[in-house]
Design an enzyme around this catalytic site. Sequence first.
Site, short mmCIF file in Angstrom:
data_model
loop_
_atom_site.label_atom_id
_atom_site.label_comp_id
_atom_site.label_asym_id
_atom_site.label_seq_id
_atom_site.Cartn_x
_atom_site.Cartn_y
_atom_site.Cartn_z
N SER A 286 3.66 -2.32 11.90
CA SER A 286 4.67 -3.11 12.63
C SER A 286 5.25 -2.45 13.87
CB SER A 286 5.83 -3.44 11.67
OG SER A 286 6.56 -2.27 11.38
N ASN B 82 14.30 -7.85 14.37
CA ASN B 82 15.22 -7.73 13.24
C ASN B 82 15.93 -6.38 13.26
OD1 ASN B 82 14.01 -9.52 10.35
ND2 ASN B 82 13.65 -10.03 12.48
N LYS C 24 -1.34 -9.13 15.66
CA LYS C 24 -0.58 -10.19 14.97
C LYS C 24 -1.04 -11.57 15.45
CE LYS C 24 2.42 -9.89 12.41
NZ LYS C 24 2.50 -9.76 10.92
N ALA D 206 -1.36 -8.15 19.81
CA ALA D 206 -2.70 -8.76 19.79
C ALA D 206 -3.22 -8.87 18.36
CB ALA D 206 -3.66 -7.94 20.65
N TYR E 244 -0.37 -4.02 18.94
CA TYR E 244 0.34 -4.64 17.81
C TYR E 244 0.37 -6.15 17.95
CZ TYR E 244 4.36 -6.53 15.26
OH TYR E 244 5.17 -7.32 14.48
N THR F 14 5.47 -12.64 14.46
CA THR F 14 6.42 -12.12 15.44
C THR F 14 6.43 -12.97 16.70
OG1 THR F 14 6.78 -10.24 16.91
CG2 THR F 14 4.54 -10.57 16.19
N ASP F 15 7.55 -12.91 17.42
CA ASP F 15 7.61 -13.60 18.72
C ASP F 15 6.78 -12.88 19.78
OD1 ASP F 15 9.22 -11.36 19.10
OD2 ASP F 15 10.96 -12.47 19.86
N GLU F 16 6.36 -11.63 19.50
CA GLU F 16 5.62 -10.87 20.52
C GLU F 16 4.26 -11.50 20.83
OE1 GLU F 16 5.62 -6.65 20.22
OE2 GLU F 16 7.69 -6.58 19.52
N LYS G 226 0.82 -1.22 0.00
CA LYS G 226 0.00 0.00 0.00
C LYS G 226 0.85 1.26 0.00
CE LYS G 226 -3.44 2.13 3.12
NZ LYS G 226 -4.15 1.96 4.41
#
Length: 357
Positions: free
Chosen positions: A85, A189, A163, A161, A159, A134-136, A34
Amino acid sequence: MKTVFVTGGAGFIGSALVRLLIAESDWTLVNIDKLTYAGNLESLGAVQDEPRHVFSRCDICEREALDRLFAEHRPAGVIHLAAESHVDRSIHGPAEFIQTNIVGTYTLLEATRAYWLGLPDSGKASFRFHHVSTDEVYGSLNETGLFLETTPYSPNSPYSASKASSDHLVRAWMHTYGLPSVVTNCSNNYGPYQFPEKLIPLMITNALAGKPLPIYGKGDNVRDWLYVDDHVRALKLVFERGVPGETYNIGGHNEKTNLEVVDALCTLLDRMRPRAGGRVYAELKITVADRPGHDRRYAIDAGKIGRELGWTPRESFETGLAKTVAWYLAHPEWVAHVVSGEYRHWVEKNYSHRAAQ
Ligand code: NAD
Ligand code: DAU
């Protein structure tokens, strides 16, 4: 020779993936992005004249536009990176995160499923939907322990939640409809072309501009850092060889406190771009109010992808950080265009002949 969709390919990790796949595969890539504030076609300068890279400016929430792209390009798979992100942005304005990360992933899944249902049996079986996460989603660790693929989900920020929701949607589309899907959950990263809102590029660009280096709270939160090129090599491997229905954790075994990261950057900059008057960059460090709900520690057990697919990172934190600082020092124009907003005009100047709305 196949065609693969990459969503979010003008972002930090997506552009690294596009550069890698152009260099190390014969696939045609349809880059669906986008171009939000985080999308930067200047990061794709190296592949702008490459006929196997087809850029399409498209919002993943727009079903009809996605349907047209599937009908036109008939991909063998989708690698889905498009997302909002940045955790701090999600705290100040969660709406875009719900829209893109949840509604967008749902819309993309539905467009993919409609296309996939029309494939012959062999095409159906070999098709892959690879969701990059993500690991989050696993929440926060205390002093010990590592995130495994079996760790229960416990997201704490808007964020993470959003993902986690998208991961669950992908799982459900696999389980209910049989869409052959894989999910990867990666740690923090860093590397070239990262938007200077995230810790490492923010500290480098602020330091070079003589601005304060804002450290949240005590600076003792821990992140597990992975050089971006190691991440995208893992993505290529999982897309090609990952088992549908499986998830793979990706991480670099590089746990550092935020203070350790900032100190390492200051030391590198002192050596590579000394300040005038014998001053050191560490003098620019300041502590600021903590991030609300700040996750304490992330650390990944990347054993499964190592055992099953043979992936290991090539860069240590020291080599990756030195490469990253060297890249930012060598590319002041990329940073200047981001800071001035000039990069937003790059699409009109360089991609107008190919960009489809
Ligand atoms: P980024 O913010 O740099 O790039 C995101 C890209 O997605 C941008 O090019 C943006 O224009 C595009 N995009 C946003 N909304 C869109 C929409 N509605 N439709 C189409 N395109 C849209 O992000 P990144 O750091 O490169 O992360 C890429 C993916 O990897 C994300 O899904 C993120 O959750 C995940 N991830 C990131 C990290 C990290 O440390 N950066 C770690 C693990 C996983
Ligand atoms: O773990 C993977 C995640 O890593 C990705 O899913 C996210 O997309 C990515 O943004 C990243 O999230 P973090 O919140 O961990 O990254 P960030 O660079 O924003 O912050 C890293 C750490 O540094 C975190 O503990 C907060 C701290 N920080 C960050 C900034 C921007 C500071 O102390 N000062 C800052 O100015």
